[in-house]
Design an enzyme around this catalytic site. Structure first.
Site, PDB file in Angstrom:
ATOM      1  N   GLY A   9      23.165  49.700 -57.213  1.00  0.00           N
ATOM      2  CA  GLY A   9      24.384  50.075 -57.937  1.00  0.00           C
ATOM      3  C   GLY A   9      24.999  48.870 -58.600  1.00  0.00           C
ATOM      4  O   GLY A   9      24.569  47.733 -58.383  1.00  0.00           O
ATOM      5  N   GLY A  49      28.967  47.371 -60.451  1.00  0.00           N
ATOM      6  CA  GLY A  49      30.377  47.591 -60.735  1.00  0.00           C
ATOM      7  C   GLY A  49      30.885  46.529 -61.662  1.00  0.00           C
ATOM      8  O   GLY A  49      30.096  45.803 -62.277  1.00  0.00           O
ATOM      9  N   GLN A  50      32.195  46.437 -61.740  1.00  0.00           N
ATOM     10  CA  GLN A  50      32.802  45.539 -62.734  1.00  0.00           C
ATOM     11  C   GLN A  50      32.433  44.077 -62.508  1.00  0.00           C
ATOM     12  O   GLN A  50      32.206  43.332 -63.442  1.00  0.00           O
ATOM     13  CB  GLN A  50      34.320  45.693 -62.631  1.00  0.00           C
ATOM     14  CG  GLN A  50      35.042  45.289 -63.877  1.00  0.00           C
ATOM     15  CD  GLN A  50      36.548  45.338 -63.646  1.00  0.00           C
ATOM     16  OE1 GLN A  50      37.028  45.931 -62.684  1.00  0.00           O
ATOM     17  NE2 GLN A  50      37.286  44.706 -64.544  1.00  0.00           N
ATOM     18  N   GLY A  53      29.919  42.844 -60.238  1.00  0.00           N
ATOM     19  CA  GLY A  53      28.638  42.457 -59.676  1.00  0.00           C
ATOM     20  C   GLY A  53      27.696  43.630 -59.479  1.00  0.00           C
ATOM     21  O   GLY A  53      27.924  44.724 -59.995  1.00  0.00           O
ATOM     22  N   GLU A  54      26.640  43.363 -58.704  1.00  0.00           N
ATOM     23  CA  GLU A  54      25.603  44.377 -58.492  1.00  0.00           C
ATOM     24  C   GLU A  54      25.257  44.465 -57.011  1.00  0.00           C
ATOM     25  O   GLU A  54      25.496  43.522 -56.257  1.00  0.00           O
ATOM     26  CB  GLU A  54      24.347  43.980 -59.277  1.00  0.00           C
ATOM     27  CG  GLU A  54      24.568  44.028 -60.784  1.00  0.00           C
ATOM     28  CD  GLU A  54      23.321  43.655 -61.569  1.00  0.00           C
ATOM     29  OE1 GLU A  54      22.400  43.051 -60.980  1.00  0.00           O
ATOM     30  OE2 GLU A  54      23.300  43.974 -62.767  1.00  0.00           O
ATOM     31  N   VAL A  55      24.674  45.589 -56.634  1.00  0.00           N
ATOM     32  CA  VAL A  55      24.166  45.740 -55.267  1.00  0.00           C
ATOM     33  C   VAL A  55      22.650  45.952 -55.358  1.00  0.00           C
ATOM     34  O   VAL A  55      22.190  46.800 -56.130  1.00  0.00           O
ATOM     35  CB  VAL A  55      24.810  46.951 -54.551  1.00  0.00           C
ATOM     36  CG1 VAL A  55      24.340  47.002 -53.101  1.00  0.00           C
ATOM     37  CG2 VAL A  55      26.319  46.868 -54.599  1.00  0.00           C
ATOM     38  N   LYS A  90      25.138  42.468 -51.938  1.00  0.00           N
ATOM     39  CA  LYS A  90      26.155  42.522 -52.994  1.00  0.00           C
ATOM     40  C   LYS A  90      26.246  41.140 -53.602  1.00  0.00           C
ATOM     41  O   LYS A  90      26.397  40.156 -52.879  1.00  0.00           O
ATOM     42  CB  LYS A  90      27.520  42.851 -52.393  1.00  0.00           C
ATOM     43  CG  LYS A  90      27.780  44.286 -52.153  1.00  0.00           C
ATOM     44  CD  LYS A  90      29.219  44.384 -51.671  1.00  0.00           C
ATOM     45  CE  LYS A  90      29.663  45.791 -51.454  1.00  0.00           C
ATOM     46  NZ  LYS A  90      31.097  45.814 -51.130  1.00  0.00           N
ATOM     47  N   ASP A 130      41.039  54.972 -49.179  1.00  0.00           N
ATOM     48  CA  ASP A 130      40.133  55.736 -50.041  1.00  0.00           C
ATOM     49  C   ASP A 130      39.021  56.361 -49.223  1.00  0.00           C
ATOM     50  O   ASP A 130      37.847  56.292 -49.583  1.00  0.00           O
ATOM     51  CB  ASP A 130      39.573  54.809 -51.137  1.00  0.00           C
ATOM     52  CG  ASP A 130      38.897  55.609 -52.256  1.00  0.00           C
ATOM     53  OD1 ASP A 130      39.071  56.846 -52.285  1.00  0.00           O
ATOM     54  OD2 ASP A 130      38.189  54.997 -53.074  1.00  0.00           O
TER      55      ASP A 130
HETATM   56  N1  ADE Z   1      24.754  50.996 -51.884  1.00  0.00           N
HETATM   57  C1  ADE Z   1      25.676  50.085 -51.720  1.00  0.00           C
HETATM   58  N2  ADE Z   1      25.629  49.576 -50.501  1.00  0.00           N
HETATM   59  C2  ADE Z   1      24.628  50.201 -49.884  1.00  0.00           C
HETATM   60  C3  ADE Z   1      24.096  50.119 -48.612  1.00  0.00           C
HETATM   61  N3  ADE Z   1      24.580  49.283 -47.713  1.00  0.00           N
HETATM   62  N4  ADE Z   1      23.071  50.915 -48.293  1.00  0.00           N
HETATM   63  C4  ADE Z   1      22.588  51.739 -49.202  1.00  0.00           C
HETATM   64  N5  ADE Z   1      23.049  51.877 -50.415  1.00  0.00           N
HETATM   65  C5  ADE Z   1      24.066  51.110 -50.759  1.00  0.00           C
END
Ligand code: ADE
Length: 879
Positions: A592, A594-595, A597-599, A630, A734
């Site tokens: 994923g 976001g504003q 950074g990336e995961v 992250k 949230d």
């Molecule tokens: N997406 C963001 N963090 C995650 C995580 N810890 N496990 C799986 N998908 C994710």
């Protein structure tokens, strides 16, 4: 002084507005001005306990009214016909003393009222509660302020029988005549104003007692006739001593382009009888910096009888607009002595918004405080009151109408009063300056008095030292032989007169002996001093000022919002996770972004050895371990960088099987990284929305499915994770299925991805230039007052449960627009049964839906705790 009082009363009468603070005259139960035949009851036990004996402080017959039959029914009532429309502000009750023979009293009661004797309405306080505190013994009287006041001719007291075995009552009602004669107004429903920086301003008519249909109010009275005028700056929350309100509460307001009319608001006013109208006064806001102005013009049509048509010729009045002075003000509209029983007025917008807080009418046959309200008064100082009674034909003058000869004495009276008031104010200021100098030198022990003084000077309803103050009802009990004989009653709940009690009652004010109800600085709450539930009151009104620090995560995520003090202690201790060699992180795929950074999904080579024995290891995939990494963007702002580091510190402190775990970090060089457990099944929302309920069909066709027991197990795990967060005073803000992760064994871990994921952007409501809010998951107090607490997390947990049991196939309140969801929160506040709740999901066991409903209780103390939720949910698993 008598002359002075006379002038004040004359001036009040001349202005023609009801002042609820002074409108507190006993209406005649005790002194007999209300006749026996006007006091009736649904039943009575015996002739000697008939309704005519329901008179406060009197000992006739067998000492009180006692209804027949003692089985719990709550449908017995005592009815008082006041003979005319009356503005009621206070009610006092007593039990049956009967020279110490009586044992009966009502511990609680309700009120119904009617203006015509046909249509009865239940009275509710500003929180929507109908039950009033009654008596605790047979002799002391207990009084209740009516907030909002009642405008009615008939009143019914309905004792709540289930709280006492036997019930008898004596009563007094307090108020003054409702000279306006207005019995209802209709108007378009008030609207929501979105303002950058101030969240939402709810401009609805919160106490309207008529119908709300198709966005129209009809057949009732409400905030426009409650005697409370709005503040100049409607964005400031008024500090009402007895109830909680939101910014703009006192106003009913509309936006120009939203009504479908050609730039006007149409209102209809119905009166008790035909009147010769001299003027109408409309209290309007004029905060032009926010697009609010008084109306530019108004046209009123007249109708003499209900069945007659509207007369063709309106009265039109153009106002003088004011772009310099933003004060709220009364605009007086001359009505040229037109005769009517109903009026229809079109108020034309001068700007984007129009906001009214009071409307009153003056007519030629308006009677100033009627003799009947003053008769029989014999205490010193009453002459003034009796003297102010004007002849029935006296007109109420309008300052803007051409003054005629009849009005001249009144105008002179007003002028003299104003001059006298000015002299007194100057005197008080001078006196106060001297006293303050002395007080400055006094020790801190005067704090309690300080609170008192602040309250008395800042609140418009608290009167602390207004003579004659009777021994206080209800709590400061009067003995049976005492003689609480006084004519005007300036009663306030003694709890509000005792600063110590008051502090407990009003945490907002208690912390504000320092921060002050008068607009002093914001005092940060001491979260160590209260439970999360109690902390509810302790924060400031707007999102900008909540007691919560919110951290933005790397992917634009929000780290759990934690109380300011906790963040401080966390950061100070400099707790951090171990530095992992970044070259041992092998990129597999992007999960994923976001504003900021990336995961990524990565293999972490040698992580088990790095973490050492005893550390909780994520699931192993062969030799290597899969982790989520992250990563902060190289070009992230320094603010984002700081937040990222704070997020690491906070996450490294969290240690719970149902909270996503931080394993290690790479922060010795850029880009900054944090390494967390990898959850194979992604987020819970996605997971559930791609599944069906387990059945023979899903088995036969290999359709991905979940069982009821799986769902319950998920609910238990989330409650457990939240229980842990709550124990640390962490407020999530949230909680939702989109923020929960699922691993391959269906373990749930709570995370917080913030609001930047496009996938879920429709779950967030964007306030122009400021917050982005998950309104469908938010408690009413979070939306209306910006209060986020563990109790508001509990509300969100209820919505999360609902998502789980609908398998995330539907967005909460999917039939409502965002604006309607926000309007619905106003209904949650009012609690008059008009709020829309989420429906019971078909899959959901009834006991579980009851639990959800408790999470959505209006009063935070009625909501369960996470500990309670966990205990309640756990037994459901594997049932
Ligand atoms: N997406 C963001 N963090 C995650 C995580 N810890 N496990 C799986 N998908 C994710």
């Amino acid at each position: 002084m008598h002359l002075f009082l006379l002038l004040i009363l004359q001036a009040t009468a001349a202005i023609g507005q009801i002042d609820p603070v002074h409108c507190r005259f006993p209406l005649g139960m005790e002194d007999g001005r209300i006749k026996d035949e006007d006091i009736t009851a649904s039943s009575y036990w015996h002739n000697s306990t008939g309704p005519q004996f329901a008179r406060l402080n009197r000992e006739e017959g067998d000492g009180a009214w006692c209804p027949k039959g003692q089985e719990p029914s709550d449908n017995q009532y005592l009815q008082v016909d006041l003979g005319r429309l009356t503005f009621l502000t206070l009610i006092a009750t007593q039990g049956r003393y009967a020279r110490n023979l009586g044992k009966e009293f009502a511990r609680a009661y309700r009120l119904n009222y009617s203006r015509d004797g046909l249509l009865w309405r239940p009275w509710r306080n500003r929180q929507g509660n109908v039950v009033m505190e009654g008596n605790k013994n047979t002799y002391a009287f207990v009084s209740n302020d009516l907030h909002p006041p009642i405008i009615a001719r008939y009143v019914r007291l309905i004792p709540i029988t289930r709280l006492s075995t036997t019930i008898c009552m004596r009563v007094e009602l307090y108020g003054c005549p409702w000279e306006d004669g207005l019995i209802s107004y209709s108007a378009p429903e008030g609207q929501l104003m979105m303002l950058p920086g101030y969240s939402m301003v709810n401009l609805s008519d919160s106490t309207y007692d008529g119908a709300h249909k198709r966005r129209k109010l009809s057949g009732g009275l409400g905030q426009l006739t409650d005697g409370v005028i709005g503040q100049d700056n409607f964005l400031v929350t008024r500090q009402h001593p007895q109830f909680l309100v939101w910014p703009g509460y006192d106003y009913l307001g509309w936006r120009n382009d939203s009504l479908g009319t050609q730039g006007y608001v149409e209102m209809e006013f119905v009166f008790d009888r035909q009147r010769n109208f001299t003027s109408m006064k409309v209290h309007c806001n004029n905060m032009f910096s926010r697009g609010v102005k008084i109306f530019s013009s108004v046209s009123c049509w007249f109708k003499s009888r209900l069945i007659a048509g509207w007369e063709a010729e309106p009265v039109t009045f153009n106002t003088v607009l004011d772009d310099r002075n933003p004060s709220a003000r009364y605009v007086t509209v001359p009505l040229n002595r037109r005769t009517a029983k109903s009026l229809r007025c079109r108020f034309y917008f001068a700007d984007v918004w129009m906001m009214f807080s009071e409307i009153s009418f003056q007519s030629e046959d308006t009677i100033l405080p009627a003799p009947t309200f003053m008769a029989g008064t014999s205490t010193p100082g009453d002459e003034e009151l009796t003297m102010t009674t004007s002849p029935k034909t006296a007109a109420v003058p309008s300052p803007s109408a051409t003054p005629d000869e009849g009005n001249t004495p009144v105008l002179i009276g007003c002028l003299v009063t104003i001059i006298l008031l000015l002299v007194i104010i100057i005197f008080l200021i001078l006196w106060c300056q001297c006293v303050c100098k002395v007080l400055e030198k006094a020790p801190r022990r005067i704090l309690e008095e300080e609170v008192t003084v602040r309250l008395s000077s800042c609140s418009d309803t608290i009167i602390l030292q207004t003579p004659p103050v009777p021994p206080r009802s209800g709590h400061a009990h009067t003995g049976p032989n005492s003689d609480p004989h006084y004519e005007r009653v300036f009663l306030l709940d003694p709890q509000y007169q005792n600063p110590a009690v008051l502090r407990n009652k009003l945490p907002e004010l208690s912390q504000s002996a320092e921060a002050s109800a008068c607009g002093g600085g914001y005092a940060e709450p001491d979260v160590t001093q209260c439970t999360p539930h109690q902390c509810f009151h302790s924060s400031a009104p707007h999102y900008a000022e909540t007691d919560i620090v919110r951290l933005q995560g790397v992917t634009g995520s929000n780290m759990y919002a934690v109380p300011a003090l906790t963040v401080d202690s966390l950061t100070r201790k400099d707790i951090s996770a171990a530095e992992f060699p970044r070259q041992q992180l092998i990129f597999r795929e992007k999960l994923g972004e976001g504003q900021f950074g990336e995961v990524h999904l990565c293999e972490a080579e040698g992580l088990p050895e790095f973490l050492g024995e005893g550390s909780p290891l994520p699931d192993r995939d062969g030799r290597s371990v899969l982790v989520a990494v992250k990563q902060l963007r190289a070009d992230a702002t320094s603010q984002a960088r700081n937040d990222f580091l704070k997020e690491i510190k906070i996450m490294s402190r969290l240690d719970d099987p149902n909270i996503i775990r931080l394993l290690c970090v790479c922060v010795s060089s850029d880009p900054l990284c944090m390494v967390t457990e990898y959850m194979e099944n992604g987020d819970l929302n996605m997971f559930l929305s791609q599944r069906e309920m387990e059945s023979t069909l899903t088995h036969a066709n290999n359709i991905p499915s979940v069982s009821l027991s799986d769902l319950l197990h998920m609910a238990v795990q989330i409650s457990s994770g939240m229980k842990y967060l709550a124990s640390l005073n962490f407020v999530h803000r949230d909680l939702a299925t989109r923020n929960c992760l699922v691993d391959r064994r269906l373990t749930i871990k709570i995370a917080d991805f913030g609001m930047s994921r496009n996938l879920y952007s429709s779950d967030y409501y964007r306030i122009q230039g400021r917050a982005v809010l998950p309104i469908r998951w938010m408690a009413w107090e979070s939306i209306l007052l910006g209060k986020f607490t563990t109790a508001s997390d509990v509300w969100a947990f209820g919505v999360t449960l609902w998502e789980i049991f609908t398998l995330c196939k539907e967005q909460p309140y999917s039939l409502l627009s965002d604006e309607q969801v926000i309007e619905n929160t106003g209904e949650f506040f009012r609690n008059q049964g008009r709020q829309i709740f989420l429906y019971a999901p078909p899959l959901c066991p009834p006991s579980l839906f009851e639990l959800m409903m408790r999470c959505w209780s209006r009063n935070i103390t009625d909501r369960p705790t996470f500990e309670g939720l966990y205990q309640a949910l756990r037994p459901h698993v594997n049932q």
